[in-house]
Structures are given as C-alpha cells and as structure tokens.
Write an enzyme that holds these catalytic residues in place. Structure first.
Site, PDB file in Angstrom:
ATOM      1  N   ILE A  40       0.874  -1.169   0.000  1.00  0.00           N
ATOM      2  CA  ILE A  40       0.000   0.000   0.000  1.00  0.00           C
ATOM      3  C   ILE A  40       0.913   1.220   0.000  1.00  0.00           C
ATOM      4  CG2 ILE A  40      -1.665   1.340   1.337  1.00  0.00           C
ATOM      5  CD1 ILE A  40      -2.669  -1.222   2.571  1.00  0.00           C
ATOM      6  N   TYR A  41       0.740   2.101  -0.969  1.00  0.00           N
ATOM      7  CA  TYR A  41       1.502   3.348  -0.991  1.00  0.00           C
ATOM      8  C   TYR A  41       0.616   4.480  -0.487  1.00  0.00           C
ATOM      9  CZ  TYR A  41       5.343   1.184  -3.436  1.00  0.00           C
ATOM     10  OH  TYR A  41       6.420   0.400  -3.746  1.00  0.00           O
ATOM     11  N   LEU A  42       1.210   5.322   0.363  1.00  0.00           N
ATOM     12  CA  LEU A  42       0.457   6.447   0.928  1.00  0.00           C
ATOM     13  C   LEU A  42       1.037   7.759   0.413  1.00  0.00           C
ATOM     14  CD1 LEU A  42       1.068   4.207   3.497  1.00  0.00           C
ATOM     15  CD2 LEU A  42      -0.922   5.462   4.283  1.00  0.00           C
ATOM     16  N   VAL A 106      -3.050   5.574  -1.423  1.00  0.00           N
ATOM     17  CA  VAL A 106      -3.419   6.030  -2.757  1.00  0.00           C
ATOM     18  C   VAL A 106      -3.299   4.932  -3.823  1.00  0.00           C
ATOM     19  CG1 VAL A 106      -3.179   8.525  -2.529  1.00  0.00           C
ATOM     20  CG2 VAL A 106      -1.130   7.148  -2.855  1.00  0.00           C
ATOM     21  N   TYR A 107      -2.350   4.000  -3.642  1.00  0.00           N
ATOM     22  CA  TYR A 107      -2.189   2.921  -4.626  1.00  0.00           C
ATOM     23  C   TYR A 107      -1.905   1.602  -3.919  1.00  0.00           C
ATOM     24  CZ  TYR A 107      -1.844   6.547  -8.135  1.00  0.00           C
ATOM     25  OH  TYR A 107      -2.119   7.610  -8.935  1.00  0.00           O
TER      26      TYR A 107
END
Lengths: 183, 183
Positions: A40-42, A106-107
C-alpha cells in the site's frame, strides 16, 4: 529494522519468466523462495511525494508487515534511495494512525516475487499485477559501480536486450492508470 | 494492536506510594507488576497537537515498543480519547520515519508504573520523573459513568481528598517546564 542505502536496477522481461527462473538456478544463483507482496503506498495531504520523490509504503508478506520510507533518488544509472523500515503488528492500525497524521493510501501494488542471491546482490523476478514481468537487481549499501558491473554481467549472460527502467513500480502503475484514464 | 476508547481518571497522590500499593494488595486488588515506561511525545511541524488536542507517542517498556495516536478528549469528568496503537521493532527507525513525515520528538516522560486490576478497570500507581506520584484509573471501552462510579469507590475506601486532574502527564510536564523557564 533497517536504515540503509538501497540501489536497484530494473528491466522488463519479455521472455517467459519461468524459463528465466530455470536459467538462474542452472547458472548457480541461490533460490531464496517465492512470496506474494501486497504493497500500500500512501501520500501526504500537505506533502506530495510525487513532487518530493519520496515514498511511504506498507508491505504485507504473509504475516509480516513493514512500514518503509524511501527518500529521493540519489543515483544516476541505478535507483539509489535512503530506506528506513520498521516491522509492525497491524496494517490496519498503521494506516489509521498515518491517516490521522495526514497521509492516506493512494495505490496498491501486488506482485509475486521470486528471489535469488548471488555475491552481495539480490535478484528478483517479479510478476506485477497489471504491469507484467520484471527483473530487478538490488544491492544494499554497495557502490553504484559494483551494482552496474554485476547487472551488465547478467545482461550478457542472459542476452537481455531490454532497456533499464529507472521508474519504480509505483510510478509505472501511476503512468499505466493515467494512460488508461486518458483513453 | 488496539483501536479503542480509553477513559481515565487521575489524582495526585500525597500519601507514600508504597503504603498505597500495600493497601491495594490488602484490599484484594490483583497486582500485575512494575514496569519502567519511557515515552517520547512527538509534535507536527505543520500540525500543532497542543492546539488540536491530539497526541503521538512512542512508548518503550523493556524490549516492547509501541506507537500510539490519541485523539482529542471526548469525555467531561473522565479523560476519554480514541486510541490507536501498533507494536514496532525499532524506536529509532520509527522516529526517523516520523521526522520524514513532519513529526519530531518534543518531550520525554519516564515513569515507574505499578499496575493493578479490579473488575474491568486498571489501577496504576505512577512515579513520574519530575512530577511526583499519581493514581490513574483506566477503563477500555467502558461507559464514562461506570468509570466514575468505580473511581469514587476507591476515593472513599482510601480516603483520597485530592482533586481529579484532567491534564495528561504530557500537559503536566509542559506546564512544569513552562513554569521553570519563566522563573
């Protein structure tokens, strides 16, 4: 727990990844195993990591959860970044805390990674959901020259023609999504 | 790993804490042990937790490290806050990552905590470095009324005259330091 300089070089694999994995084993590369990595990218509400060239990631591999900060790119041919990691007991709670601090997911990137070792380097064959197959060669706290020399040997040995990709999977994913949105 | 509502009531102990601890044991409170807690409180460069009434803390107890976010106060008589916690493997790496995200350590609070249990409540006798001795009664996911009733029983039983403190140790520490700086 790490606070290191990670250098990596990546190419797209246009050959069958299974054949490539078999070749690596044949050539004496030590096989460390296969794992499914869910990342999970923040991104910051006030701080846009796309502009600052930083990254904040929560990686889950089975029961293991890690929070990693990646600093801006430092290298030229290889992708070298400061990397700070902590191991956590809960992905959900970490996401909630980071949201309170102004960072939100976000992704998501999911990949199957086959890992090999040779000398001081880690060689990864990655099947990335939605992006395809890649070869990544990583070195922790190695000189950029050493990594490039090692990578060039692999290129010759395996007759790889593909160009080096300096973008991260996150950037490739963002590009792919931007592209699909504009169609 | 928790995501709960923590309610607590605190009073200053003007009696000898050892005598108070002995009384708790005598009255049938279950003694859970003594531990040294070292807390680092962080604050945002862009977001001032003093104004938003939030808190971000890294607590170390022996080998155990926890990151906790505390939301703004919700209760009236008791101090009730949302609390989200993750367990970590490295305090130093977590501090470094949070600094990259715009949060830096501002205060350290060290205390010796003696913990007791009775019914759904945790009773803590705290010796806080620089602040003195305190009694804290905590309830996780209990009604405010239940906590206040339980606390009042303790007050009568132990003949405690001190007024309830609604400030956190962090706030008491900030006040104490402000006061010493102004002299």
């Amino acid at each position: 727990m790490t606070d290191v300089i990670e250098r990596e070089i990546k190419v797209k694999l246009d050959v069958d990844p299974q054949k490539f994995i078999d070749r690596l084993v044949k050539e004496g590369y030590e096989y460390l195993g296969r794992e499914v990595q869910e990342d999970i990218y923040l991104n910051g509400e006030a701080k846009d990591f796309k502009k600052t060239d930083e990254a904040l990631r929560i990686r889950t591999v089975g029961d293991k959860i890690e929070l990693t900060y990646k600093g801006p790119r430092m290298g030229s041919e290889s992708k070298s970044r400061e990397e700070i990691t902590v191991v956590l007991d809960s992905r959900e709670s970490m996401v909630k805390i980071l949201e309170k601090l102004g960072y939100r997911p976000v992704y998501k990137i999911k990949k199957i990674r086959y890992t090999f070792k040779k000398e001081n380097f880690t060689i990864c064959v990655d099947n990335v959901e939605g992006l395809g197959n890649f070869l990544e060669v990583e070195g922790i706290d190695v000189e950029e020259r050493e990594l490039i020399d090692f990578f060039n040997k692999i290129k010759i040995l395996f007759n790889l023609k593909e160009e080096v990709i300096t973008k991260s999977y996150l950037e490739l994913m963002v590009n792919a999504l931007d592209h699909s949105n504009s169609n």
